[in-house]
Design a protein around this motif. Sequence first.
Motif, PDB file in Angstrom:
ATOM      1  N   SER A 113       0.827  -1.207   0.000  1.00 46.60           N
ATOM      2  CA  SER A 113       0.000   0.000   0.000  1.00 46.60           C
ATOM      3  C   SER A 113       0.862   1.259   0.000  1.00 46.60           C
ATOM      4  O   SER A 113       0.523   2.254  -0.644  1.00 46.60           O
ATOM      5  N   SER A 114       1.991   1.220   0.669  1.00 45.02           N
ATOM      6  CA  SER A 114       2.908   2.351   0.662  1.00 45.02           C
ATOM      7  C   SER A 114       3.463   2.597  -0.740  1.00 45.02           C
ATOM      8  O   SER A 114       3.509   3.746  -1.213  1.00 45.02           O
ATOM      9  N   ILE A 115       3.859   1.540  -1.414  1.00 46.01           N
ATOM     10  CA  ILE A 115       4.395   1.666  -2.773  1.00 46.01           C
ATOM     11  C   ILE A 115       3.316   2.177  -3.731  1.00 46.01           C
ATOM     12  O   ILE A 115       3.551   3.097  -4.516  1.00 46.01           O
ATOM     13  N   ILE A 116       2.140   1.596  -3.655  1.00 47.30           N
ATOM     14  CA  ILE A 116       1.039   2.030  -4.524  1.00 47.30           C
ATOM     15  C   ILE A 116       0.703   3.490  -4.269  1.00 47.30           C
ATOM     16  O   ILE A 116       0.508   4.276  -5.203  1.00 47.30           O
ATOM     17  N   TYR A 117       0.651   3.866  -3.005  1.00 44.66           N
ATOM     18  CA  TYR A 117       0.350   5.253  -2.644  1.00 44.66           C
ATOM     19  C   TYR A 117       1.393   6.200  -3.228  1.00 44.66           C
ATOM     20  O   TYR A 117       1.049   7.233  -3.814  1.00 44.66           O
ATOM     21  N   LYS A 118       2.669   5.859  -3.084  1.00 47.35           N
ATOM     22  CA  LYS A 118       3.739   6.718  -3.607  1.00 47.35           C
ATOM     23  C   LYS A 118       3.667   6.832  -5.129  1.00 47.35           C
ATOM     24  O   LYS A 118       3.870   7.915  -5.677  1.00 47.35           O
TER      25      LYS A 118
END
Length: 122
Positions: free
Chosen positions: A101-106
């Motif tokens: 989710s962190s990667i997708i958000y970034k």
Amino acid sequence: MLAKPIETLISNIGASLITDFFIAIIVLTFVCAFVTKLAGKGSGFVLYTPTLLTSLGILGTFCGIVAGLLGFDAQDIDGSIDGLLEGMKTAFTTSLVGMSSSIIYKVILSSGVLERKSNNLT
């Protein structure tokens, strides 16, 4: 002394509920960050969100490991392996969800998709 209440809480909740809890918190944080970004508010929260998502995943990892180890009995390895594996599933699942989710958000944030379009008519 202070660890016993935490161990009891984690043991009583169980690995499956811990997984659900952390996934729900991570998804809620993810959605709140997007809503906040679209509203043009909370720039500090928006910038901190990738770190928060990863941290929540790591916290879920440790809770899962503890849940698995609390049910492990070295005298009955065969009988306690299921509980240990449930805790490990929680650990890896929460890490995976938090980091993903962190990667997708970034990626979404850096793509500019959420940027407000200005109406500069000259």
